[in-house]
Design a protein around this motif. Structure first.
Motif, short mmCIF file in Angstrom:
data_model
loop_
_atom_site.label_atom_id
_atom_site.label_comp_id
_atom_site.label_asym_id
_atom_site.label_seq_id
_atom_site.Cartn_x
_atom_site.Cartn_y
_atom_site.Cartn_z
N GLU A 1 0.84 -1.19 0.00
CA GLU A 1 0.00 0.00 0.00
C GLU A 1 0.88 1.25 0.00
OE1 GLU A 1 -0.44 -2.52 2.17
OE2 GLU A 1 -2.11 -3.40 1.04
N SER A 2 0.62 2.16 -0.88
CA SER A 2 1.42 3.37 -0.99
C SER A 2 1.04 4.36 0.11
CB SER A 2 1.23 4.02 -2.36
OG SER A 2 1.86 5.29 -2.39
N SER A 3 2.04 4.85 0.84
CA SER A 3 1.78 5.89 1.84
C SER A 3 1.71 7.26 1.18
CB SER A 3 2.86 5.89 2.91
OG SER A 3 4.14 6.12 2.34
N ALA A 4 2.21 7.37 -0.03
CA ALA A 4 2.14 8.64 -0.75
C ALA A 4 0.74 8.87 -1.31
CB ALA A 4 3.16 8.65 -1.89
N ALA A 5 0.11 7.80 -1.79
CA ALA A 5 -1.23 7.89 -2.37
C ALA A 5 -2.11 6.87 -1.66
CB ALA A 5 -1.17 7.62 -3.87
N PRO A 6 -2.67 7.24 -0.50
CA PRO A 6 -3.48 6.30 0.28
C PRO A 6 -4.58 5.65 -0.56
CG PRO A 6 -3.09 8.30 1.53
CD PRO A 6 -2.58 8.55 0.14
N GLY A 7 -4.73 4.33 -0.38
CA GLY A 7 -5.72 3.58 -1.15
C GLY A 7 -5.16 2.94 -2.39
N HIS B 1 6.05 -3.51 -9.67
CA HIS B 1 6.47 -2.28 -9.00
C HIS B 1 6.83 -2.53 -7.53
CE1 HIS B 1 4.65 -0.21 -12.53
NE2 HIS B 1 5.53 0.74 -12.23
N TYR B 2 6.06 -3.39 -6.87
CA TYR B 2 6.36 -3.69 -5.47
C TYR B 2 7.69 -4.43 -5.35
CZ TYR B 2 5.65 -5.23 -0.63
OH TYR B 2 5.79 -5.45 0.72
N THR B 3 7.95 -5.34 -6.29
CA THR B 3 9.24 -6.04 -6.30
C THR B 3 10.39 -5.05 -6.47
OG1 THR B 3 8.29 -8.08 -7.19
CG2 THR B 3 10.64 -7.73 -7.55
N ALA B 4 10.24 -4.11 -7.39
CA ALA B 4 11.30 -3.11 -7.61
C ALA B 4 11.51 -2.26 -6.37
CB ALA B 4 10.93 -2.23 -8.81
N LEU B 5 10.41 -1.91 -5.68
CA LEU B 5 10.53 -1.09 -4.47
C LEU B 5 11.27 -1.85 -3.38
CD1 LEU B 5 9.81 1.49 -2.93
CD2 LEU B 5 7.60 0.44 -2.35
N LEU B 6 10.95 -3.12 -3.17
CA LEU B 6 11.63 -3.92 -2.15
C LEU B 6 13.12 -4.06 -2.47
CD1 LEU B 6 8.96 -6.74 -1.67
CD2 LEU B 6 9.57 -4.98 0.01
N LEU B 7 13.43 -4.32 -3.72
CA LEU B 7 14.83 -4.48 -4.12
C LEU B 7 15.59 -3.16 -3.96
CD1 LEU B 7 14.27 -6.68 -7.30
CD2 LEU B 7 15.29 -7.43 -5.14
N ALA B 8 14.92 -2.05 -4.26
CA ALA B 8 15.57 -0.75 -4.08
C ALA B 8 15.82 -0.48 -2.60
CB ALA B 8 14.70 0.36 -4.67
N GLY B 9 14.88 -0.87 -1.74
CA GLY B 9 15.09 -0.72 -0.31
C GLY B 9 16.27 -1.52 0.18
N LEU B 10 16.39 -2.75 -0.31
CA LEU B 10 17.50 -3.61 0.11
C LEU B 10 18.84 -3.06 -0.36
CD1 LEU B 10 18.33 -6.43 1.35
CD2 LEU B 10 18.22 -7.29 -1.02
N LEU B 11 18.87 -2.50 -1.55
CA LEU B 11 20.14 -2.11 -2.19
C LEU B 11 20.39 -0.61 -2.20
CD1 LEU B 11 19.91 -4.54 -5.28
CD2 LEU B 11 21.14 -4.92 -3.13
#
Length: 610
Positions: free
Chosen positions: A464-470, A477-487
């Motif tokens: 769930e995006s905290s920038a755009a609730p709902g 996109h979620y996979t890319a976000l998790l990988l970016a967080g890790l790296l």
């Protein structure tokens, strides 16, 4: 007239001096010398006290004992001294007892060392240790010093016997105390300013290991564990020498000096670079020591817990009357969690017949099961998972999906990553991870090492995006976000000035090798490259300037979803620094309502230009 313990701290310091080249060597021998000096001085002090009181001190019924680090032979240059006067009520009157005690305590207070003291009967000692867990563990190591040593030995033996009888009931309390310390002090391998005594993997855990062994519920490890405890005691000794006081906190002002005293300073490097490198090397060493001690505690506690489960009659009336059991003890029960992975007695273990040496994905399946079912991985299972034939260049759909599921497991990821990192598995999945593993952060706002901070960031990223609730991210996109967080901090290498740009060079190499799609690779790379941009714009640029919003929109390919992802990554990065009350969050780092309002304003301005 000087007492036997006059200037005892100064004499400890003289025995603890580094060699002429400034290196602290032979720490075990120095601890032995300090212990012998303390014992000799305290015995002489007792003789002086006995001679100095106004009554004849009986030869039986009263004595002086040491507990704590002195009794264990681990006393540091500035450690406090724990002393107990044990007496029988019929041996001396209250006034006589008070007079004798003052002849002991006052010279100790004048010695320069801190004193922890008590006066108790044998019955009072037993009562205190029955109710007070720290006191009970302290009394598992007792050193008779003077007076009626037989009374002291009998008291210690009684307390040990009571500890063993009550150990089965007190095991949960013992393990709960370790969890409370973990919550308060964190894990030694991941802290920039660790308390090397109280943090998980610290010296307090070694006392717990000894307490478990003394209970006869489980044997304690030796070899590498003993070496780790001695090495950590060397670090503690150097902290005392640098700070000139009894402290276990490795604070920034002490770190470079402690590292140099332990031999980590490379004289061939220029000043400044030398100190930074030595602190990193010290942190890496502490991480190894902390992991070894923490793993030893976990494995000893696991064996103790299993011994309670199985320490029952082999046959019971109900088993004999159970046709399914056939009158015999039933076989262990397993709950299948994943192929080759089961749960047994609230731990993740390998299924019967599973062969780690033939299954490269078994470690991933075990880690995912542990995270999703919130169970610890059995220590023996962790050791077996080392045998998995993991190759960083060999990934398939199953292993990629499992890796993403592991990253998406939320707060449970923290413990599981710590477990598998102890057996060096993440560095086999991603060799570049070893470049940030155990590395301290240069920022005073960071409580954690770079690798731990990165895992903390991942746990704060949700679908769930905290920038755009709902709004919810799709799978890619979620996979890319998790990988970016890790790296996102994978570029924090020595002497790198722009770690975001450096990280953006590593990310596509890593993710292409793992076989992720070109879109995921591109999004993750862009997020890592720009992971500081939104925060920097928010604090240094005017959101009302149209050129500013347009500039940031252009950096994100005018993609609103990437802007949402960057907002979430920025929020997770800032909120996971973990600074404590004693550390300072600067204007450049951290997360607060004020900072979130600035970032939100810049986000809105950029979204307008998209």
């Amino acid at each position: 007239m000087a007492s036997a313990v006059d200037k005892l701290k100064a004499r400890f310091m003289d025995l603890s001096r580094p060699d002429d080249d400034g290196i602290y060597r032979d720490g075990a021998a120095k601890r032995k010398a300090r212990t012998e000096l303390a014992v000799s001085a305290l015995r002489q002090l007792w003789s002086e006290a006995v001679a100095g009181v106004s009554f004849d001190v009986p030869s039986t019924g009263i004595g002086l004992a040491a507990v704590g680090s002195l009794a264990r032979g681990q006393i540091g240059p500035s450690s406090d001294i724990d002393l107990v006067i044990i007496y029988e009520p019929h041996a001396v009157s209250d006034a006589q007892l008070n007079e004798l005690a003052n002849k002991i305590w006052y010279p100790m207070w004048d010695s320069g060392l801190d004193l922890d003291h008590s006066v108790r009967t044998r019955q009072q000692c037993e009562a205190v240790t029955d109710k007070d867990l720290p006191a009970a563990m302290g009394w598992l190591d007792v050193l008779p010093l003077a007076g009626d040593t037989g009374l002291i030995a009998a008291t210690a033996a009684s307390i040990l016997e009571r500890w063993r009888k009550a150990a089965r009931k007190r095991l949960p309390e013992l393990l709960e105390s370790a969890e409370k310390r973990l919550t308060e002090f964190g894990r030694l391998p991941y802290l920039n300013q660790p308390d090397i005594k109280e943090a998980r993997g610290g010296l307090r855990d070694s006392v717990l290991v000894s307490a478990l062994a003394a209970s006869w519920l489980a044997d304690r490890p030796h070899g590498a564990y003993d070496a780790a405890v001695e090495a950590l005691l060397d670090v503690r000794d150097c902290i005392h020498l640098v700070a000139n006081k009894d402290t276990n906190l490795l604070l920034p002002p002490y770190q470079a000096k402690v590292a140099a005293m332990l031999g980590f300073a490379d004289p061939t490097l220029p000043e400044g670079e030398r100190e930074a490198k030595s602190v990193e090397d010290l942190q890496t060493r502490l991480a190894r020591l902390g992991r070894t001690i923490a793993f030893s505690l976990d494995s000893t506690a696991s064996r103790a817990g299993h011994s309670l489960t199985h320490d029952k009659p082999r046959f019971s009336f109900f088993q004999m009357m159970n046709p399914r059991a056939g009158g015999k003890r039933e076989a262990p029960t397993f709950e299948v969690l994943a192929p080759g992975v089961v749960s047994h007695e609230r731990e993740v273990v390998l299924a019967p017949g599973a062969d780690p040496s033939r299954d490269a994905a078994l470690a991933l399946r075990a880690a995912v099961a542990a995270a999703e079912f919130e169970l610890p991985i059995n220590p023996a299972t962790l050791t077996n998972l080392r045998r998995c034939p993991i190759r960083d260049s060999v990934w398939n759909d199953e292993s990629r999906d499992l890796f993403v599921r592991l990253l998406a497991s939320g707060p449970a990821l923290l413990d599981v990553w710590d477990e598998i990192d102890f057996v060096d598995i993440p560095g086999r999945w991603i060799p570049e991870w070893l470049g940030i593993r155990n590395r301290p952060s240069a920022s005073a706002a960071h409580r954690y090492t770079i690798d731990r901070h990165s895992i903390e960031v991942v746990t704060r990223l949700t679908r769930e995006s905290s920038a755009a609730p709902g709004e919810r991210y799709d799978d890619d996109h979620y996979t890319a976000l998790l990988l970016a967080g890790l790296l996102h901090d994978i570029g924090k290498r020595p002497f790198v000035t722009d770690h975001a740009a450096e990280g953006a060079k590593h990310v596509p190499v890593i993710l292409k090798r793992m076989g992720f799609s070109p879109a995921i690779v591109r999004w993750a790379t862009l997020l890592v490259r720009e992971h500081l941009t939104l925060s920097e714009f928010a604090t240094g640029r005017n959101p009302n300037d149209p050129a500013v919003g347009d500039d940031l929109a252009g950096r994100l390919d005018h993609d609103p979803v990437l802007l949402d992802m960057l907002f979430d990554l920025t929020r997770a990065d800032g909120s996971s620094l973990g600074a404590t009350a004693g550390e300072q969050i600067t204007k450049q780092y951290g997360w607060s309502k004020w900072r979130e309002s600035l970032v939100r304003a810049m986000y809105n301005a950029t979204r307008y230009h998209m």
